[in-house]
Design a protein around this motif. Structure first.
Motif, mmCIF file in Angstrom:
data_model
loop_
_atom_site.group_PDB
_atom_site.id
_atom_site.type_symbol
_atom_site.label_atom_id
_atom_site.label_comp_id
_atom_site.label_asym_id
_atom_site.label_seq_id
_atom_site.Cartn_x
_atom_site.Cartn_y
_atom_site.Cartn_z
ATOM 1 N N LYS A 32 0.801 -1.225 0.000
ATOM 2 C CA LYS A 32 0.000 0.000 0.000
ATOM 3 C C LYS A 32 0.834 1.276 0.000
ATOM 4 C CE LYS A 32 -4.008 -2.203 2.127
ATOM 5 N NZ LYS A 32 -4.984 -2.195 3.257
ATOM 6 N N LEU A 33 1.951 1.279 0.719
ATOM 7 C CA LEU A 33 2.758 2.501 0.774
ATOM 8 C C LEU A 33 3.463 2.751 -0.552
ATOM 9 C CD1 LEU A 33 4.327 2.327 4.351
ATOM 10 C CD2 LEU A 33 2.252 3.493 3.592
ATOM 11 N N ALA A 34 3.965 1.686 -1.181
ATOM 12 C CA ALA A 34 4.613 1.838 -2.478
ATOM 13 C C ALA A 34 3.611 2.307 -3.525
ATOM 14 C CB ALA A 34 5.254 0.525 -2.905
ATOM 15 N N VAL A 35 2.413 1.736 -3.500
ATOM 16 C CA VAL A 35 1.368 2.146 -4.447
ATOM 17 C C VAL A 35 0.949 3.591 -4.182
ATOM 18 C CG1 VAL A 35 -1.021 1.727 -5.154
ATOM 19 C CG2 VAL A 35 0.536 -0.206 -4.825
ATOM 20 N N GLU A 36 0.857 3.960 -2.910
ATOM 21 C CA GLU A 36 0.491 5.333 -2.544
ATOM 22 C C GLU A 36 1.525 6.332 -3.072
ATOM 23 O OE1 GLU A 36 0.914 7.366 1.647
ATOM 24 O OE2 GLU A 36 -0.943 6.196 1.620
ATOM 25 N N MET A 37 2.806 5.994 -2.966
ATOM 26 C CA MET A 37 3.851 6.873 -3.496
ATOM 27 C C MET A 37 3.755 6.991 -5.013
ATOM 28 S SD MET A 37 7.295 6.148 -1.256
ATOM 29 C CE MET A 37 7.120 4.372 -1.057
ATOM 30 N N LEU A 38 3.470 5.874 -5.670
ATOM 31 C CA LEU A 38 3.349 5.871 -7.125
ATOM 32 C C LEU A 38 2.175 6.738 -7.572
ATOM 33 C CD1 LEU A 38 4.287 4.503 -9.867
ATOM 34 C CD2 LEU A 38 2.451 2.860 -9.453
ATOM 35 N N GLN A 39 1.033 6.571 -6.907
ATOM 36 C CA GLN A 39 -0.165 7.316 -7.293
ATOM 37 C C GLN A 39 -0.085 8.789 -6.903
ATOM 38 O OE1 GLN A 39 -3.220 4.997 -5.324
ATOM 39 N NE2 GLN A 39 -3.367 3.528 -7.011
ATOM 40 N N GLY A 40 0.807 9.116 -5.973
ATOM 41 C CA GLY A 40 0.942 10.508 -5.535
ATOM 42 C C GLY A 40 1.767 11.368 -6.466
ATOM 43 N N ASP A 41 2.344 10.783 -7.500
ATOM 44 C CA ASP A 41 3.169 11.524 -8.454
ATOM 45 C C ASP A 41 2.644 11.284 -9.862
ATOM 46 O OD1 ASP A 41 5.102 12.656 -10.062
ATOM 47 O OD2 ASP A 41 6.790 11.910 -8.883
ATOM 48 N N PRO A 42 2.046 12.292 -10.496
ATOM 49 C CA PRO A 42 1.483 12.102 -11.844
ATOM 50 C C PRO A 42 2.536 11.782 -12.895
ATOM 51 C CG PRO A 42 1.481 14.432 -11.232
ATOM 52 C CD PRO A 42 1.842 13.666 -9.999
ATOM 53 N N VAL A 43 3.792 12.048 -12.575
ATOM 54 C CA VAL A 43 4.864 11.765 -13.543
ATOM 55 C C VAL A 43 5.183 10.271 -13.589
ATOM 56 C CG1 VAL A 43 7.295 12.211 -14.096
ATOM 57 C CG2 VAL A 43 5.856 14.056 -13.229
ATOM 58 N N LEU A 44 4.928 9.569 -12.475
ATOM 59 C CA LEU A 44 5.226 8.141 -12.415
ATOM 60 C C LEU A 44 4.075 7.309 -12.960
ATOM 61 C CD1 LEU A 44 6.821 7.747 -8.864
ATOM 62 C CD2 LEU A 44 7.974 8.123 -11.049
ATOM 63 N N SER A 45 4.417 6.179 -13.531
ATOM 64 C CA SER A 45 3.392 5.247 -13.991
ATOM 65 C C SER A 45 3.886 3.824 -13.804
ATOM 66 C CB SER A 45 3.051 5.487 -15.469
ATOM 67 O OG SER A 45 4.207 5.391 -16.283
ATOM 68 N N ALA A 46 2.945 2.922 -13.569
ATOM 69 C CA ALA A 46 3.273 1.510 -13.359
ATOM 70 C C ALA A 46 3.358 0.794 -14.700
ATOM 71 C CB ALA A 46 2.215 0.856 -12.475
ATOM 72 N N GLY A 47 4.361 -0.028 -14.833
ATOM 73 C CA GLY A 47 4.520 -0.833 -16.039
ATOM 74 C C GLY A 47 4.466 -2.308 -15.693
ATOM 75 N N LYS A 48 4.441 -3.134 -16.707
ATOM 76 C CA LYS A 48 4.466 -4.566 -16.480
ATOM 77 C C LYS A 48 5.829 -4.967 -15.916
ATOM 78 C CE LYS A 48 1.247 -5.747 -20.222
ATOM 79 N NZ LYS A 48 1.084 -6.497 -21.491
ATOM 80 N N PRO A 49 5.872 -6.083 -15.182
ATOM 81 C CA PRO A 49 7.175 -6.544 -14.696
ATOM 82 C C PRO A 49 8.182 -6.687 -15.829
ATOM 83 C CG PRO A 49 5.408 -7.801 -13.681
ATOM 84 C CD PRO A 49 4.771 -6.948 -14.731
ATOM 85 N N PHE A 50 9.413 -6.343 -15.569
ATOM 86 C CA PHE A 50 10.508 -6.373 -16.541
ATOM 87 C C PHE A 50 10.298 -5.374 -17.669
ATOM 88 C CE2 PHE A 50 9.724 -10.902 -15.222
ATOM 89 C CZ PHE A 50 10.693 -10.930 -14.224
ATOM 90 N N HIS A 51 9.537 -4.302 -17.380
ATOM 91 C CA HIS A 51 9.306 -3.287 -18.406
ATOM 92 C C HIS A 51 10.643 -2.676 -18.819
ATOM 93 C CE1 HIS A 51 7.879 0.469 -20.269
ATOM 94 N NE2 HIS A 51 6.727 -0.171 -20.431
#
Length: 519
Positions: A32-51
């Motif tokens: 949850k904390l890692a996801v919260e940090m990711l969602q708190g920055d519009p510049v960051l985005s999640a990719g598939k593993p080994f992106h």
């Protein structure tokens, strides 16, 4: 930059734009904390593993890639290979059949552990008095019902839930394509994650290494290191927004890009940090966010007899000899009777891992005794396979032959040739090891070996008359004694942020009448 990045968030970008995670490649979506940090920055985005990064992803689009994983026992012996299955569902059914009721047992145990683990987030957000008294990681594990799991060995825990050891029960031995999950899948997972066999893991770290197999995974596009960089930026932005006096904010929050070599504690001037001979300022509180045994920092305090004389800072459990030091004792006599002790978890070296990135490589099917069509994307080695080959994980990242390899020591030219062919090129080597390095904690089988250091390593307030306020030194990596992951680091950081805020009287426990269940 890679030289300053920890093993779980380090990455390198190759000349063609391919981004390769040098350590942990994936983040579990239940963090949850890692996801919260990711969602708190519009510049960051999640990719598939080994992106492989945006630039490389465009050229990879539409090109065939390998899929599935295999468990390799060395000497051409494969225990499992799911590459032949065309869908994720088929691969899951394959695992369910091979490991049968043992897979259900370990999956059920992991689900229960996740339910307990999620209570940590309630503790972190709670203002109940008990949540301000968490002195170490054991207090957190105890509060959420996971402490026993952190103390028992993984082997003992697997025995307790009925997972078979080396021999299958008679009824499973009558079925085709059956395997022992402990020596195959679980062994491969713990070696890949921590470079440690099942026998060296504690129950909590063993289950944590298995949990990602039950959920969705992602990596941060452009490199997981961006998550740490973004967290710092987000914290500074929030601090600036809430600080009335901006000039005060600029003075109190600084990011100093210097290698810290020493810290000197003084009851009058606070903690002074040095980079070589150059002072980096005085601070009321200092937080160490790196393994104590590998930070290569001298921790000192000024002598009570002569302020120009430095002596080792007493780290760990600081106590006062009550028999020799009675009531009303002055500062000098108090400091004569202090003692300190660090648990073995704060002194053992971390496990060495060598990451090698290759380009233009082709896995040599003949060497691994496998057909080209059967080569999986990821190959996980058993303990026997690791000892025979030196390697314990191989991952095929891009269609044009970029591979990532985890090994115990650096690969020789002959290793590269026989495994990846004559056209392969070594792009990058990162050694996580040596006297001031290592990738993951050595859990040493749990028990006393998992005992954590306290979050508060040094409390200058205990050395002042009346045990008042004084300089303090906190330790975020104390959370890693029983388990290590990106999320564990974030939990340690938030726990200490809460303790520091309470010490500075920025927040305070709230007393409430209990009308229902108590957390």
């Amino acid at each position: 930059r890679p030289p300053w990045q920890g093993s779980r968030v380090s990455s390198v970008t190759l000349s063609d734009g391919t981004v390769v995670e040098l350590g942990a490649s994936i983040i579990y979506d239940g963090n949850k904390l890692a996801v919260e940090m990711l969602q708190g920055d519009p510049v960051l985005s999640a990719g598939k593993p080994f992106h492989p990064g945006e630039q490389k992803a465009e050229s990879e689009e539409g090109k065939p890639t390998k899929d599935g994983f295999g468990i390799y026992n060395g000497d051409g012996n494969w225990l499992l290979n799911t590459a032949a299955f065309s869908s994720a569902l088929a691969r899951k059914l394959c695992l369910l059949w091979r490991y049968n009721i043992d897979l259900y047992r370990i999956s059920s145990a992991a689900s229960k552990a996740v339910e307990s683990f999620d209570l940590i987030y309630e503790l972190l957000d709670s203002d109940a008095p008990a949540t301000f008294a968490m002195e170490n990681a054991d207090a957190i594990w105890e509060a959420v019902g996971l402490r026993k799991l952190s103390l028992v060995s993984y082997d003992e825990f697997l025995d307790a839930i009925g997972v078979c050891r080396d021999e299958l029960p008679w009824w499973r031995s009558m079925l085709p394509f059956q395997g022992c999950i402990r020596s195959e899948l679980l062994s491969a997972v713990t070696i890949n994650t921590y470079n440690q066999e099942v026998t060296r893991m504690n129950g909590l770290s063993g289950l944590v290494s298995f949990v990602p197999t039950k959920g969705s995974l992602f990596s941060v596009e452009g490199g997981n290191y961006r998550l740490v960089q973004s967290a710092l930026n987000q914290a500074q932005t929030r601090r600036g927004q809430q600080c009335v006096d901006r000039s005060e904010h600029e003075q109190q929050v600084r990011h100093i890009a210097r290698e810290v070599t020493a810290m000197v504690g003084d009851l009058d001037t606070g903690m002074e940090i040095f980079s070589g001979e150059e002072s980096q300022g005085h601070y009321d509180l200092v937080i160490l966010a790196a393994p104590l045994q590998h930070c290569n920092i001298d921790f000192l305090i000024t002598s009570h007899l002569d302020g120009a004389v430095l002596q080792p800072m007493p780290l760990g459990v600081v106590t006062v000899n009550e028999e020799e030091g009675g009531e009303g004792e002055d500062e000098t006599s108090l400091r004569e009777h202090i003692s300190s002790m660090l648990p073995s978890s704060a002194e053992r070296s971390y496990m060495q891992v060598v990451t090698t990135v290759l380009s233009n490589a082709t896995l040599q099917a003949a060497y691994f005794n496998i057909s080209l069509a059967e080569i999986p994307r990821s190959i996980y080695f058993t303990e026997k396979g690791k000892e025979l080959e030196n390697v314990f994980t191989i991952t095929h990242l891009t269609s044009d032959g970029v591979f990532k390899v985890f090994s115990q020591t650096e690969l020789s030219a002959d290793d590269v040739l026989k495994m990846f062919g004559p056209s392969s090129k070594v792009e990058y080597i990162k050694v996580w090891g040596g006297p001031n390095g290592g990738a993951t904690p050595d859990f040493d089988g749990g028990g006393d070996a998992s005992a954590p250091a306290p979050f508060l390593l040094y409390d200058g307030g205990k050395l002042t008359e009346g045990h008042g306020f004084g300089p303090a030194f906190y330790y975020a990596n104390a959370m890693e004694s029983a388990v290590a992951a990106v999320e564990i680091s974030a939990i340690g950081a938030k726990t200490i942020a809460k303790l520091c805020a309470a010490r500075l009287e920025l927040i305070a426990p709230q007393q409430r009448a209990l009308g229902g269940d108590e957390l």
